[in-house]
Design an enzyme around this catalytic site. Structure first.
Site, PDB file in Angstrom:
ATOM      1  N   ASP A  21       0.849  -1.190   0.000  1.00 21.72           N
ATOM      2  CA  ASP A  21       0.000   0.000   0.000  1.00 21.72           C
ATOM      3  C   ASP A  21       0.884   1.238   0.000  1.00 21.72           C
ATOM      4  O   ASP A  21       1.659   1.443   0.918  1.00 21.72           O
ATOM      5  CB  ASP A  21      -0.889  -0.048   1.256  1.00 21.72           C
ATOM      6  CG  ASP A  21      -1.648   1.246   1.474  1.00 21.72           C
ATOM      7  OD1 ASP A  21      -1.851   1.981   0.488  1.00 21.72           O
ATOM      8  OD2 ASP A  21      -2.049   1.496   2.628  1.00 21.72           O
ATOM      9  N   ASN A  23      -0.252   4.538  -0.290  1.00 27.13           N
ATOM     10  CA  ASN A  23      -0.821   5.818   0.158  1.00 27.13           C
ATOM     11  C   ASN A  23      -1.521   5.738   1.510  1.00 27.13           C
ATOM     12  O   ASN A  23      -2.284   6.627   1.883  1.00 27.13           O
ATOM     13  CB  ASN A  23      -1.781   6.366  -0.912  1.00 27.13           C
ATOM     14  CG  ASN A  23      -2.948   5.419  -1.151  1.00 27.13           C
ATOM     15  OD1 ASN A  23      -2.983   4.314  -0.598  1.00 27.13           O
ATOM     16  ND2 ASN A  23      -3.916   5.840  -1.940  1.00 27.13           N
ATOM     17  N   ASP A  25      -3.950   3.954   2.771  1.00 33.09           N
ATOM     18  CA  ASP A  25      -5.381   3.700   3.008  1.00 33.09           C
ATOM     19  C   ASP A  25      -5.650   2.250   3.419  1.00 33.09           C
ATOM     20  O   ASP A  25      -6.794   1.831   3.552  1.00 33.09           O
ATOM     21  CB  ASP A  25      -6.224   4.089   1.780  1.00 33.09           C
ATOM     22  CG  ASP A  25      -5.889   3.249   0.557  1.00 33.09           C
ATOM     23  OD1 ASP A  25      -4.995   2.373   0.640  1.00 33.09           O
ATOM     24  OD2 ASP A  25      -6.516   3.455  -0.500  1.00 33.09           O
ATOM     25  N   ASP A  29      -1.804  -1.280  -3.742  1.00 31.05           N
ATOM     26  CA  ASP A  29      -2.116  -0.553  -4.970  1.00 31.05           C
ATOM     27  C   ASP A  29      -0.996  -0.692  -6.009  1.00 31.05           C
ATOM     28  O   ASP A  29       0.065  -1.264  -5.737  1.00 31.05           O
ATOM     29  CB  ASP A  29      -2.397   0.918  -4.653  1.00 31.05           C
ATOM     30  CG  ASP A  29      -1.377   1.488  -3.678  1.00 31.05           C
ATOM     31  OD1 ASP A  29      -0.171   1.346  -3.956  1.00 31.05           O
ATOM     32  OD2 ASP A  29      -1.771   2.056  -2.636  1.00 31.05           O
ATOM     33  N   ASP A  98      -5.286 -10.678 -15.213  1.00 31.75           N
ATOM     34  CA  ASP A  98      -6.291 -11.680 -14.867  1.00 31.75           C
ATOM     35  C   ASP A  98      -7.503 -11.431 -15.759  1.00 31.75           C
ATOM     36  O   ASP A  98      -7.898 -10.286 -15.968  1.00 31.75           O
ATOM     37  CB  ASP A  98      -6.667 -11.533 -13.386  1.00 31.75           C
ATOM     38  CG  ASP A  98      -6.989 -12.867 -12.749  1.00 31.75           C
ATOM     39  OD1 ASP A  98      -7.781 -13.615 -13.346  1.00 31.75           O
ATOM     40  OD2 ASP A  98      -6.461 -13.158 -11.659  1.00 31.75           O
ATOM     41  N   ASP A 199      -9.602 -16.886 -15.685  1.00 32.39           N
ATOM     42  CA  ASP A 199     -10.339 -17.291 -14.493  1.00 32.39           C
ATOM     43  C   ASP A 199     -11.489 -18.250 -14.800  1.00 32.39           C
ATOM     44  O   ASP A 199     -12.256 -18.020 -15.744  1.00 32.39           O
ATOM     45  CB  ASP A 199     -10.920 -16.015 -13.863  1.00 32.39           C
ATOM     46  CG  ASP A 199     -11.617 -16.261 -12.549  1.00 32.39           C
ATOM     47  OD1 ASP A 199     -10.923 -16.473 -11.549  1.00 32.39           O
ATOM     48  OD2 ASP A 199     -12.869 -16.255 -12.527  1.00 32.39           O
ATOM     49  N   GLU A 256      -7.175 -21.285 -15.472  1.00 34.00           N
ATOM     50  CA  GLU A 256      -7.663 -21.911 -14.253  1.00 34.00           C
ATOM     51  C   GLU A 256      -8.767 -22.844 -14.724  1.00 34.00           C
ATOM     52  O   GLU A 256      -9.827 -22.393 -15.143  1.00 34.00           O
ATOM     53  CB  GLU A 256      -8.217 -20.874 -13.279  1.00 34.00           C
ATOM     54  CG  GLU A 256      -8.530 -21.516 -11.941  1.00 34.00           C
ATOM     55  CD  GLU A 256      -9.564 -20.768 -11.120  1.00 34.00           C
ATOM     56  OE1 GLU A 256      -9.527 -20.879  -9.891  1.00 34.00           O
ATOM     57  OE2 GLU A 256     -10.432 -20.093 -11.693  1.00 34.00           O
ATOM     58  N   HIS A 330      -4.098 -17.150  -4.382  1.00 34.00           N
ATOM     59  CA  HIS A 330      -4.968 -16.400  -3.471  1.00 34.00           C
ATOM     60  C   HIS A 330      -6.226 -17.164  -3.073  1.00 34.00           C
ATOM     61  O   HIS A 330      -7.052 -16.640  -2.337  1.00 34.00           O
ATOM     62  CB  HIS A 330      -5.353 -15.080  -4.153  1.00 34.00           C
ATOM     63  CG  HIS A 330      -6.169 -15.338  -5.387  1.00 34.00           C
ATOM     64  ND1 HIS A 330      -5.649 -15.947  -6.515  1.00 34.00           N
ATOM     65  CD2 HIS A 330      -7.481 -15.135  -5.650  1.00 34.00           C
ATOM     66  CE1 HIS A 330      -6.609 -16.084  -7.414  1.00 34.00           C
ATOM     67  NE2 HIS A 330      -7.722 -15.600  -6.916  1.00 34.00           N
ATOM     68  N   ASP A 331      -6.394 -18.360  -3.596  1.00 30.93           N
ATOM     69  CA  ASP A 331      -7.568 -19.172  -3.250  1.00 30.93           C
ATOM     70  C   ASP A 331      -7.213 -20.321  -2.314  1.00 30.93           C
ATOM     71  O   ASP A 331      -8.091 -21.101  -1.935  1.00 30.93           O
ATOM     72  CB  ASP A 331      -8.186 -19.791  -4.515  1.00 30.93           C
ATOM     73  CG  ASP A 331      -8.819 -18.753  -5.414  1.00 30.93           C
ATOM     74  OD1 ASP A 331      -9.223 -17.686  -4.907  1.00 30.93           O
ATOM     75  OD2 ASP A 331      -8.912 -19.003  -6.631  1.00 30.93           O
TER      76      ASP A 331
HETATM   77  C1  NOJ Z   1     -11.271 -18.176  -9.306  1.00 27.84           C
HETATM   78  C2  NOJ Z   1     -10.570 -17.050  -8.630  1.00 27.84           C
HETATM   79  O1  NOJ Z   1      -9.226 -17.398  -8.443  1.00 27.84           O
HETATM   80  C3  NOJ Z   1     -11.306 -16.817  -7.346  1.00 27.84           C
HETATM   81  O2  NOJ Z   1     -10.614 -15.964  -6.470  1.00 27.84           O
HETATM   82  C4  NOJ Z   1     -12.681 -16.302  -7.675  1.00 27.84           C
HETATM   83  O3  NOJ Z   1     -13.422 -16.203  -6.500  1.00 27.84           O
HETATM   84  C5  NOJ Z   1     -13.411 -17.245  -8.642  1.00 27.84           C
HETATM   85  N1  NOJ Z   1     -12.586 -17.742  -9.681  1.00 27.84           N
HETATM   86  C6  NOJ Z   1     -14.580 -16.530  -9.281  1.00 27.84           C
HETATM   87  O4  NOJ Z   1     -14.124 -15.549 -10.171  1.00 27.84           O
HETATM   88 CA    CA Z   2      -3.530   2.103  -1.176  1.00 26.61          CA
END
Ligand code: NOJ
Ligand code: CA
Length: 559
Positions: A21, A23, A25, A29, A98, A199, A256, A330-331
């Site tokens: 980050d 700035n 908040d 970013d 993405d 995605d 994915e 991130h999942d």
């Molecule tokens: C896969 C993404 O990696 C995930 O974070 C998202 O929630 C779902 N697809 C729906 O877009």
């Molecule tokens: Ca920020």
């Protein structure tokens, strides 16, 4: 094997909300990412997957896009994104945007128009069906819980959303819509990006009858995968997309692609596949069925993990197909928390896991923080979670009779927020992620011990190990690691990951004793020398006593 730039790449995923980050908040970013480009370059990677930064109401943290052409003001400006692409390029790094095109946000202007007239031009961009007997058109469960159909107030219509109700699914049968999506893709490709991470792409085609499925939970809904995942005929859309977009550029797509069985690897990511490469889900949870809710997933052993990982490698190779090996994104929960028992967790075991991953066949993907050994984060109450899917699973566990405590434990093991806590840069307040003391998601309290600053100048740190390992993969054996075959050996040895990478006369043996106990290993007779180690070993004999979590690479010669 055909040489392509993306086969030779090593990728790093940035989750913009949580990377840096600039700035104060509390939200990561683009300026923050630009400021850290030298850090990323220094790791040795040359491909940067940027999770979505487009305008979004953030119901699913940017995977619900309301404007595909503009950067969300939270993250910065379009100019800053251009600057990021440019400055990354100066450092030899290509950006992967993405691409979320199974669905958009319910705030996207197309969807707003569609709601006004479900039978009109924009209504046809989405999937609207009339209800049956005053109920939803079918009993499909959305992936984030509840019905996959949402009623349009004041009409008989429902719209389909395989994810949350703020993520209406596109109707891919509509050619006009498909070409609008390709226009978006080409807009970004024109900027000289490396390509896309695509995605949820195996969801784009559904059975046109949307048939109900057997109820499989107390909520009265059922899992729709049979009719809505990798559904027959999806390939026509995917090959059209490829031909209209990336194949006109020297760009790549990593898909994915849940629900793609091994028999389809060639079709998806073979030489003339729909995509350059894909993330295979089969080895994530060796006891995982897409159907099973988290709280019902069975634990797995190291050997089950090994078998699943190696089976995936072998199937890809057999199909002449290319994959993107990964253990985190991130999942997913953090890999060190998932694959290493907590009493064994240290630099040694984490470096063993890194070695297993980074020398596999395919283009490896590393997720931010993996290189410093960031771990899962325990939350004291469900209120500390942000992720829509975690909140749903918590409720489902409760509904299935789990106690609050048990349900929180399930979240600790599986929550997507485990990997979304802010990046740990140093030991100051908010770990140097932000000047704000209240980042958008709780910091993992272990940032005082686990952070970049404390590892940066330490030759023995995990971060330094990642750099060494990456540079080893890119060094004099690069062609073997990139274009060489994958072959397992000593397969029956428990807790031993043993594979060879073979190109013509060159053979590299990767050996990882993935357990705390020592292990005696009789080396193959072709072994000539040791070329890499996570424990300083530099001498060889016919039989070696491998230390706990020792990883070595040996050079041999093919006869
Ligand atoms: C896969 C993404 O990696 C995930 O974070 C998202 O929630 C779902 N697809 C729906 O877009
Ligand atoms: Ca920020």
């Amino acid at each position: 094997m055909e040489k392509r730039w993306w086969k030779e790449a090593i990728a790093y995923q940035v989750y913009p909300l949580s990377f840096k980050d600039s700035n104060g908040d509390g939200i990561g970013d683009l300026r923050g990412i630009i400021d850290k480009l030298d850090y990323i370059k220094d790791l040795g990677v040359n491909l940067l997957w940027l999770s979505p930064v487009y305008c979004s109401p953030m119901k699913d943290n940017g995977y619900d896009i309301s404007d595909y052409y503009n950067v969300d003001p939270r993250f910065g400006t379009n100019e800053e994104l251009d600057e990021l692409i440019e400055k990354a390029k100066e450092r030899g790094i290509k950006i992967l945007m993405d691409l979320v095109i199974n669905h958009c946000s319910d705030s996207h202007p197309w969807f707003k128009e569609a709601l006004k007239d479900p039978e009109g031009k924009y209504g046809k961009y989405f999937i609207f069906k009339k209800g049956k007997d005053g109920k939803e058109p079918s009993n499909w469960r959305s992936i984030f819980g509840g019905s996959a159909w949402e009623k349009v107030e004041g009409t008989d219509y429902y719209y389909l959303h395989m994810f949350c109700k703020g993520q209406p699914d596109f109707n891919w049968n509509n050619k006009e819509l498909r070409f609008k999506l390709y226009e978006i893709m080409n807009h970004w490709l024109e900027k000289g990006i490396g390509g896309f991470r695509v995605d949820a792409i195996t969801h784009i085609k559904k059975d046109p009858n949307y048939p109900s499925v057997p109820v499989d939970g107390p909520d009265g809904f059922g899992e729709a995968a049979k009719y809505a995942l990798n559904y027959t005929g999806i390939g026509d859309f995917l090959s059209e997309m490829r031909d209209e977009t990336t194949s006109k550029y020297d760009a790549m797509m990593v898909a994915e692609a849940p629900g793609v069985p091994k028999e389809d690897f060639g079709e998806f990511v073979g030489n003339n596949g729909y995509f350059s490469m894909m993330f295979d889900f089969s080895y994530l949870y060796p006891s995982f069925e897409l159907k099973a809710p988290w709280h019902k997933i069975k634990p797995f052993t190291t050997d089950q993990f090994k078998e699943a990982l190696f089976a995936s490698q072998e199937a890809m190779q057999k199909a002449d197909a290319w994959q993107a090996p990964y253990l985190e994104n991130h999942d997913l929960p953090r890999s060190v928390s998932r694959y290493i028992p907590c009493e064994d967790l240290n630099r040694q075991s984490a470096s063993a896991l890194a070695t297993i991953l980074l020398l596999l066949r395919g283009t490896p993907f590393i997720y931010q923080g993996q290189e410093i050994g960031m771990t899962n984060c325990s939350m004291k109450s469900v209120k500390e979670y942000d992720d829509i899917s975690t909140l749903d699973y918590y409720q489902r566990a409760i509904a299935d009779g789990f106690s609050e405590e048990e349900s929180l434990e399930v979240c600790y093991d599986f929550s997507r927020d485990n990997s979304r806590t802010p990046m740990q840069w140093d030991d100051s307040i908010s770990a140097g992620f932000s000047d704000s003391e209240k980042p958008w998601l709780k910091m993992n309290p272990n940032y005082k011990e686990i952070n970049v600053e404390s590892q940066q100048d330490d030759k023995n740190s995990l971060l330094s190990f990642y750099k060494e390992l990456i540079s080893f993969r890119k060094g004099k054996f690069k062609d073997v690691f990139v274009y060489g075959d994958f072959e397992t050996f000593m397969t029956n040895e428990k807790n031993l990951f043993a594979y060879k990478r073979i190109l013509d006369k060159d053979v590299l043996f990767v050996l990882v004793n993935f357990q705390n106990e020592e292990k005696e290993v009789v080396l193959p007779s072709e072994v000539k020398e040791i070329v890499f180690s996570n424990s300083g070993r530099n001498e060889l004999s016919d039989t070696i006593q491998m230390k706990g979590y020792e990883a070595i690479v040996l050079r041999g010669q093919n006869q």
